[in-house]
Design an enzyme around this catalytic site. Structure first.
Site, PDB file in Angstrom:
ATOM      1  N   CYS A   1      -5.814  12.173  12.568  1.00 16.75           N
ATOM      2  CA  CYS A   1      -6.562  10.929  12.351  1.00 16.75           C
ATOM      3  C   CYS A   1      -6.531  10.137  13.655  1.00 16.75           C
ATOM      4  O   CYS A   1      -6.153  10.630  14.696  1.00 16.75           O
ATOM      5  CB  CYS A   1      -5.937  10.122  11.217  1.00 16.75           C
ATOM      6  SG  CYS A   1      -4.365   9.428  11.665  1.00 16.75           S
TER       7      CYS A   1
ATOM      8  N   ARG B   1      -8.802  -0.413   3.979  1.00 15.76           N
ATOM      9  CA  ARG B   1      -7.884   0.648   3.517  1.00 15.76           C
ATOM     10  C   ARG B   1      -6.527   0.043   3.164  1.00 15.76           C
ATOM     11  O   ARG B   1      -5.824   0.523   2.266  1.00 15.76           O
ATOM     12  CB  ARG B   1      -7.681   1.703   4.614  1.00 15.76           C
ATOM     13  CG  ARG B   1      -8.813   2.697   4.803  1.00 15.76           C
ATOM     14  CD  ARG B   1      -8.340   3.828   5.695  1.00 15.76           C
ATOM     15  NE  ARG B   1      -7.034   4.265   5.292  1.00 15.76           N
ATOM     16  CZ  ARG B   1      -6.033   4.532   6.153  1.00 15.76           C
ATOM     17  NH1 ARG B   1      -6.223   4.395   7.438  1.00 15.76           N
ATOM     18  NH2 ARG B   1      -4.863   4.932   5.708  1.00 15.76           N
TER      19      ARG B   1
ATOM     20  N   ASP C   1       3.968   0.481  12.264  1.00 23.39           N
ATOM     21  CA  ASP C   1       2.772  -0.161  11.696  1.00 23.39           C
ATOM     22  C   ASP C   1       2.632  -1.611  12.148  1.00 23.39           C
ATOM     23  O   ASP C   1       1.574  -2.209  11.982  1.00 23.39           O
ATOM     24  CB  ASP C   1       2.802  -0.112  10.166  1.00 23.39           C
ATOM     25  CG  ASP C   1       2.713   1.308   9.660  1.00 23.39           C
ATOM     26  OD1 ASP C   1       2.998   1.536   8.476  1.00 23.39           O
ATOM     27  OD2 ASP C   1       2.380   2.202  10.460  1.00 23.39           O
TER      28      ASP C   1
ATOM     29  N   ARG D   1      -1.584  14.730  12.455  1.00 19.79           N
ATOM     30  CA  ARG D   1      -0.755  14.343  11.294  1.00 19.79           C
ATOM     31  C   ARG D   1      -0.224  15.629  10.647  1.00 19.79           C
ATOM     32  O   ARG D   1      -0.702  16.063   9.629  1.00 19.79           O
ATOM     33  CB  ARG D   1      -1.569  13.516  10.297  1.00 19.79           C
ATOM     34  CG  ARG D   1      -2.121  12.227  10.832  1.00 19.79           C
ATOM     35  CD  ARG D   1      -1.078  11.206  11.261  1.00 19.79           C
ATOM     36  NE  ARG D   1      -0.382  10.577  10.179  1.00 19.79           N
ATOM     37  CZ  ARG D   1      -0.801   9.465   9.576  1.00 19.79           C
ATOM     38  NH1 ARG D   1      -1.929   8.919   9.926  1.00 19.79           N
ATOM     39  NH2 ARG D   1      -0.108   8.937   8.597  1.00 19.79           N
TER      40      ARG D   1
ATOM     41  N   LYS E   1       0.839  -1.203   0.000  1.00 19.32           N
ATOM     42  CA  LYS E   1       0.000   0.000   0.000  1.00 19.32           C
ATOM     43  C   LYS E   1       0.871   1.249   0.000  1.00 19.32           C
ATOM     44  O   LYS E   1       0.668   2.166  -0.789  1.00 19.32           O
ATOM     45  CB  LYS E   1      -0.891   0.009   1.232  1.00 19.32           C
ATOM     46  CG  LYS E   1      -1.556   1.357   1.521  1.00 19.32           C
ATOM     47  CD  LYS E   1      -2.483   1.333   2.705  1.00 19.32           C
ATOM     48  CE  LYS E   1      -1.823   1.638   4.004  1.00 19.32           C
ATOM     49  NZ  LYS E   1      -1.584   3.051   4.295  1.00 19.32           N
ATOM     50  N   ASN E   2       1.881   1.271   0.876  1.00 19.18           N
ATOM     51  CA  ASN E   2       2.631   2.509   1.081  1.00 19.18           C
ATOM     52  C   ASN E   2       3.692   2.765   0.016  1.00 19.18           C
ATOM     53  O   ASN E   2       4.392   3.769   0.068  1.00 19.18           O
ATOM     54  CB  ASN E   2       3.244   2.536   2.487  1.00 19.18           C
ATOM     55  CG  ASN E   2       2.155   2.628   3.542  1.00 19.18           C
ATOM     56  OD1 ASN E   2       0.990   2.903   3.230  1.00 19.18           O
ATOM     57  ND2 ASN E   2       2.515   2.362   4.789  1.00 19.18           N
TER      58      ASN E   2
HETATM   59  C1  EPZ Z   1       3.763   6.872   6.479  1.00 20.48           C
HETATM   60  O1  EPZ Z   1       2.929   7.866   7.044  1.00 20.48           O
HETATM   61  C2  EPZ Z   1       2.881   5.653   6.315  1.00 20.48           C
HETATM   62  N1  EPZ Z   1       1.778   5.962   5.414  1.00 20.48           N
HETATM   63  C3  EPZ Z   1       2.349   5.214   7.680  1.00 20.48           C
HETATM   64  O2  EPZ Z   1       1.603   4.016   7.470  1.00 20.48           O
HETATM   65  C4  EPZ Z   1       3.530   4.908   8.588  1.00 20.48           C
HETATM   66  O3  EPZ Z   1       3.035   4.578   9.878  1.00 20.48           O
HETATM   67  C5  EPZ Z   1       4.436   6.155   8.692  1.00 20.48           C
HETATM   68  O4  EPZ Z   1       4.850   6.555   7.363  1.00 20.48           O
HETATM   69  C6  EPZ Z   1       5.672   5.890   9.528  1.00 20.48           C
HETATM   70  O5  EPZ Z   1       6.394   4.849   8.980  1.00 20.48           O
HETATM   71  C7  EPZ Z   1       2.002   5.949   4.084  1.00 20.48           C
HETATM   72  O6  EPZ Z   1       3.101   5.737   3.623  1.00 20.48           O
HETATM   73  C8  EPZ Z   1       0.816   6.210   3.203  1.00 20.48           C
HETATM   74  P1  EPZ Z   1       5.651  10.221   8.707  1.00 20.48           P
HETATM   75  P2  EPZ Z   1       3.444   9.402   7.118  1.00 20.48           P
HETATM   76  O7  EPZ Z   1       5.547  11.496   7.993  1.00 20.48           O
HETATM   77  O8  EPZ Z   1       4.276   9.703   5.946  1.00 20.48           O
HETATM   78  C9  EPZ Z   1       5.746  13.470  12.154  1.00 20.48           C
HETATM   79  C10 EPZ Z   1      -0.186   2.598   7.701  1.00 20.48           C
HETATM   80  O9  EPZ Z   1      -0.588   2.008   8.719  1.00 20.48           O
HETATM   81  N2  EPZ Z   1       5.647  14.479  11.087  1.00 20.48           N
HETATM   82  O10 EPZ Z   1       6.838   9.348   8.482  1.00 20.48           O
HETATM   83  O11 EPZ Z   1       2.275  10.252   7.393  1.00 20.48           O
HETATM   84  C11 EPZ Z   1       4.470  12.650  12.311  1.00 20.48           C
HETATM   85  O12 EPZ Z   1       3.550  13.320  13.149  1.00 20.48           O
HETATM   86  C12 EPZ Z   1       0.204   4.049   7.776  1.00 20.48           C
HETATM   87  O13 EPZ Z   1       0.002   2.048   6.594  1.00 20.48           O
HETATM   88  C13 EPZ Z   1       5.778  15.828  11.413  1.00 20.48           C
HETATM   89  O14 EPZ Z   1       5.957  16.192  12.571  1.00 20.48           O
HETATM   90  O15 EPZ Z   1       4.349   9.337   8.419  1.00 20.48           O
HETATM   91  C14 EPZ Z   1       4.973  11.369  12.916  1.00 20.48           C
HETATM   92  O16 EPZ Z   1       5.101  11.558  14.309  1.00 20.48           O
HETATM   93  C15 EPZ Z   1      -0.140   4.646   9.112  1.00 20.48           C
HETATM   94  N3  EPZ Z   1       5.686  16.749  10.422  1.00 20.48           N
HETATM   95  C16 EPZ Z   1       6.368  11.209  12.316  1.00 20.48           C
HETATM   96  O17 EPZ Z   1       6.724  12.498  11.789  1.00 20.48           O
HETATM   97  C17 EPZ Z   1       5.487  16.388   9.110  1.00 20.48           C
HETATM   98  O18 EPZ Z   1       5.430  17.279   8.236  1.00 20.48           O
HETATM   99  C18 EPZ Z   1       6.480  10.206  11.186  1.00 20.48           C
HETATM  100  O19 EPZ Z   1       5.459  10.517  10.267  1.00 20.48           O
HETATM  101  C19 EPZ Z   1       5.352  15.016   8.811  1.00 20.48           C
HETATM  102  C20 EPZ Z   1       5.453  14.078   9.807  1.00 20.48           C
END
Ligand code: EPZ
Length: 417
Positions: free
Chosen positions: A116, A397, A305, A121, A22-23
């Site tokens: 969410c 999803r 995850d 997020r 998915k990701n």
């Molecule tokens: C991706 O989400 C994945 N989703 C998530 O999978 C996964 O849990 C996550 O990466 C971490 O590995 C997809 O790829 C579609 P991040 P993403 O930006 O990109 C903070 C699933 O279950 N952050 O790496 O949204 C954020 O709050 C989903 O398949 C900021 O502070 O995650 C978090 O604490 C859930 N500012 C951390 O970074 C930003 O601008 C990591 O988030 C962006 C993120």
């Protein structure tokens, strides 16, 4: 309301090919916007998040088709650069379309993705990265209006290795003349898969999988055919179900290196794991033992995850295991439901202490997020008696037929209304 009806407590036996990731599929579908013409994406899973991504592409003027696990996107003629509020709310990760839209069209309008079930997020790192490349982004009443008529390569430094921000920066940089260096980049395998697709499109991009990704952008790109890698978290889900229920399963279509931290934890819990190219075999006597602290970290650490899924497997085992969720603020929504199945789990902030209950019992439980709902299915497959899991919209999803996959491995699970 439909639910999964599970009669648990049977060992799992069998072989299964794991769905496409998915990701990976989601950012790769966004990347199809970068070139006029038809790109073909193979091993694309049937997921509601993929359906949402295809709806976004259609809304931008693309012609899309699907035949089995293969999806085609013709981005020759784009019309409009706006993603509707309902589509943004359906899938918060659609923010990754922003970089691709700026690179191809020089403009984009979308609503703020918002929080969410996992907590806030934020997208501050996404916006800072795009502004470094010259994008003008105005936030007004929850709407992001972005223009990038004269973007150019630049130095992006991510303070958190955000997966989405890394992907957005990669996509935008492909449309920016000059060199873009992304330091502090996320190293997840899905980032490497996106790089593979961009290289197939003719992009000059290197370094994905390390903390520094370098893009020489601005050259026209061409559509490409590409096969999405196997889904490491779906694989972890099936492995945790077999680990908790006991039995012997073999998974194909996924790179064992992509979930090494999970495989190590499963071995520490008492499973035997053998791996080969694209294959993982697991044998378990069920009733897992405690393991050293499970601390979620950016790749290659233990993936956030897989936290809920692995917790569900240990909850019916023996011994005490500490979990610490370092990535998302509230990712223990599954704990209360696991308690309803007899789990002994104490949560204090980002930490959870799991005391193996020596077996769980079936119950009627409800999933509240994608991986939390999957964790309840894992627990139900191993538990004594019957479990009904609702909240299947969350599961759809990210899982392409989780019930079908588990049945192929011998679980007694059916979807009922
Ligand atoms: C991706 O989400 C994945 N989703 C998530 O999978 C996964 O849990 C996550 O990466 C971490 O590995 C997809 O790829 C579609 P991040 P993403 O930006 O990109 C903070 C699933 O279950 N952050 O790496 O949204 C954020 O709050 C989903 O398949 C900021 O502070 O995650 C978090 O604490 C859930 N500012 C951390 O970074 C930003 O601008 C990591 O988030 C962006 C993120």
């Amino acid at each position: 309301m439909s639910c999964y009806h599970i009669r648990g407590g049977r060992p799992l036996e069998g072989r299964l090919t794991v769905q496409g990731a998915k990701n990976s599929a989601l950012p790769i579908l966004a990347a199809t916007l970068l070139a006029p013409g038809e790109s073909v994406i193979e091993n694309c899973p049937h997921l509601s998040d993929v359906d949402a991504a295809l709806a976004i592409l259609k809304g931008l003027g693309c012609r899309v088709w699907r035949q089995g696990d293969t999806v085609g996107v013709d981005a020759s003629v784009l019309a409009g650069a706006e993603i509707s509020r309902e589509l943004m709310e359906e899938m918060r990760s659609s923010v990754v379309f922003l970089g691709a839209m700026l690179a191809r069209m020089g403009r984009a309008a979308l609503t703020y993705p918002g929080g969410c079930e996992l907590g806030p997020r934020p997208i501050d790192l996404h916006l800072a990265a795009l502004r470094t490349l010259g994008a003008d982004i105005r936030e007004e009443n929850g709407l992001l209006r972005c223009t990038g008529r004269h973007m150019a390569g630049g130095e992006i430094s991510l303070t958190i290795p955000s997966v989405g921000a890394t992907e957005n920066a990669m996509l935008a940089a492909c449309g920016c003349p000059g060199v873009t260096r992304i330091s502090g980049a996320a190293r997840e395998p899905e980032i490497e898969d996106l790089q593979g697709f961009l290289q197939a499109m003719g992009a000059d991009i290197q370094g994905a999988g390390t903390s520094t990704v370098i893009i020489r952008g601005g050259a026209p790109l061409r559509p490409a055919r590409y096969r999405v890698m196997g889904d490491r978290i779906a694989a972890a889900t099936y492995l945790c179900a077999a680990a908790a229920a006991g039995g012997q399963v073999a998974l194909t279509g996924v790179d064992p290196e992509h979930l090494r931290a999970v495989l190590t934890a499963l071995e520490q819990a008492g499973c035997s794991v053998q791996t080969g190219p694209g294959e993982i075999a697991l044998t378990s006597g069920g009733c897992l033992c405690a393991v050293p602290p499970v601390v979620t970290e950016p790749y290659p650490g233990f993936p956030t995850d897989a936290q809920a899924i692995f917790m569900a497997a240990l909850a019916g085992g023996r011994g005490v295991t500490l979990f610490r969720e370092n990535i998302f603020e509230s990712r223990y929504g599954h704990v209360a439901q696991l308690r309803a199945m007899g789990a002994d789990i104490q949560v204090e902030g980002r930490e959870a202490i799991v005391t193996g209950a020596g077996g769980l019992h079936g119950a009627d439980v409800r999933g509240g997020d994608l991986r939390g709902a999957a964790a309840l299915v894992v627990a139900g497959v191993a538990a004594r008696g019957e479990t009904r899991v609702t909240g299947l919209a969350h599961i759809r999803r990210g899982y392409d037929g989780l019930d079908v996959g588990l049945r192929a491995l011998g679980a007694d699970i059916t979807e009922t209304d």
